[in-house]
Scaffold this active site. Structure first.
Site, PDB file in Angstrom:
ATOM      1  N   ASP A  37       0.797  -1.206   0.090  1.00 51.32           N
ATOM      2  CA  ASP A  37      -0.117   0.029  -0.119  1.00 51.32           C
ATOM      3  C   ASP A  37       0.797   1.215   0.229  1.00 51.32           C
ATOM      4  O   ASP A  37       1.860   1.281   0.722  1.00 51.32           O
ATOM      5  CB  ASP A  37      -1.060  -0.106   1.102  1.00 51.32           C
ATOM      6  CG  ASP A  37      -1.889   1.075   1.237  1.00 51.32           C
ATOM      7  OD1 ASP A  37      -1.763   2.213   0.583  1.00 51.32           O
ATOM      8  OD2 ASP A  37      -3.188   0.651   1.624  1.00 51.32           O
ATOM      9  N   HIS A 107     -10.916  -5.788  -2.206  1.00 52.80           N
ATOM     10  CA  HIS A 107      -9.521  -5.957  -1.860  1.00 52.80           C
ATOM     11  C   HIS A 107      -9.392  -6.100  -0.378  1.00 52.80           C
ATOM     12  O   HIS A 107     -10.452  -5.727   0.335  1.00 52.80           O
ATOM     13  CB  HIS A 107      -8.779  -4.953  -2.227  1.00 52.80           C
ATOM     14  CG  HIS A 107      -9.129  -3.286  -1.882  1.00 52.80           C
ATOM     15  ND1 HIS A 107     -10.074  -2.816  -2.220  1.00 52.80           N
ATOM     16  CD2 HIS A 107      -8.558  -2.552  -0.703  1.00 52.80           C
ATOM     17  CE1 HIS A 107     -10.462  -1.546  -1.474  1.00 52.80           C
ATOM     18  NE2 HIS A 107      -9.428  -1.586  -0.502  1.00 52.80           N
ATOM     19  N   PHE A 108      -8.467  -6.682   0.190  1.00 49.95           N
ATOM     20  CA  PHE A 108      -8.104  -6.924   1.701  1.00 49.95           C
ATOM     21  C   PHE A 108      -6.945  -6.057   2.001  1.00 49.95           C
ATOM     22  O   PHE A 108      -6.090  -6.342   1.033  1.00 49.95           O
ATOM     23  CB  PHE A 108      -7.857  -8.526   1.924  1.00 49.95           C
ATOM     24  CG  PHE A 108      -9.283  -9.392   1.938  1.00 49.95           C
ATOM     25  CD1 PHE A 108      -9.886  -9.276   2.854  1.00 49.95           C
ATOM     26  CD2 PHE A 108      -9.813  -9.607   0.575  1.00 49.95           C
ATOM     27  CE1 PHE A 108     -11.349 -10.232   3.100  1.00 49.95           C
ATOM     28  CE2 PHE A 108     -10.955 -10.456   0.400  1.00 49.95           C
ATOM     29  CZ  PHE A 108     -11.637 -10.758   1.659  1.00 49.95           C
ATOM     30  N   HIS A 109      -7.016  -5.581   3.028  1.00 55.29           N
ATOM     31  CA  HIS A 109      -5.667  -5.123   3.831  1.00 55.29           C
ATOM     32  C   HIS A 109      -5.235  -6.149   4.501  1.00 55.29           C
ATOM     33  O   HIS A 109      -5.708  -6.688   5.286  1.00 55.29           O
ATOM     34  CB  HIS A 109      -6.213  -3.940   4.559  1.00 55.29           C
ATOM     35  CG  HIS A 109      -6.850  -2.628   3.659  1.00 55.29           C
ATOM     36  ND1 HIS A 109      -5.995  -1.687   3.063  1.00 55.29           N
ATOM     37  CD2 HIS A 109      -7.901  -2.656   3.090  1.00 55.29           C
ATOM     38  CE1 HIS A 109      -6.655  -0.780   2.608  1.00 55.29           C
ATOM     39  NE2 HIS A 109      -7.971  -1.380   2.481  1.00 55.29           N
TER      40      HIS A 109
END
Length: 144
Positions: A37, A107-109
């Protein structure tokens, strides 16, 4: 943006998948891409996205896509734990703008947490140094 709507093929993640915008990759296969990120909430913050689905959120995703993504999310979390030795890991996923979603591509963090260090605000921190992200990605990739 609400939970309803159409997929925007010009969202930033779609552009990353097509190679129109660069990213710092951690790993990828034919269906999933994991990358750093650029506005991290903590050192080692990664994003896990589908390269094939046009789901904007969890509610629109195909079960098979979710299976691939959660498997990749687990792999990313294990790699960041092995590589960076955080005290904990946050895995999060937002659905709709009121819930904090800023990019409308499923999306996944994966966010490592370190004792005594605060968590940055989602999407509001400063942009990370790309060379620092590359070094972190290499370290995490080596732990896969």
């Amino acid at each position: 943006m609400s939970l309803d709507g159409r997929y925007d093929a010009d969202n930033i993640f779609a552009k990353i998948i097509r190679g129109e915008i660069p990213c710092v990759k951690v790993f990828e296969d034919d269906q999933v891409l994991v990358f750093m990120d650029v506005f991290p909430q903590a050192r080692g913050h990664m994003l896990v996205i589908s390269k094939t689905s046009q789901a904007r959120n969890l509610l629109e995703a195909e079960a098979k896509t979710l299976g691939r993504l959660i498997g990749a999310t687990q792999k990313a979390a294990a790699a960041v734990v092995a590589a960076l030795k955080p005290d904990g890991v946050v895995v999060t996923q937002f659905n709709g703008a009121p819930a904090g979603q800023t990019v409308f591509h499923l999306h996944f963090h994966v966010i490592p947490r370190y004792e005594g260090e605060g968590l940055g605000r989602h999407g509001e921190g400063g942009m990370a140094n790309v060379e620092d992200l590359k070094a972190l990605a290499a370290k995490i990739s080596a732990a896969l």
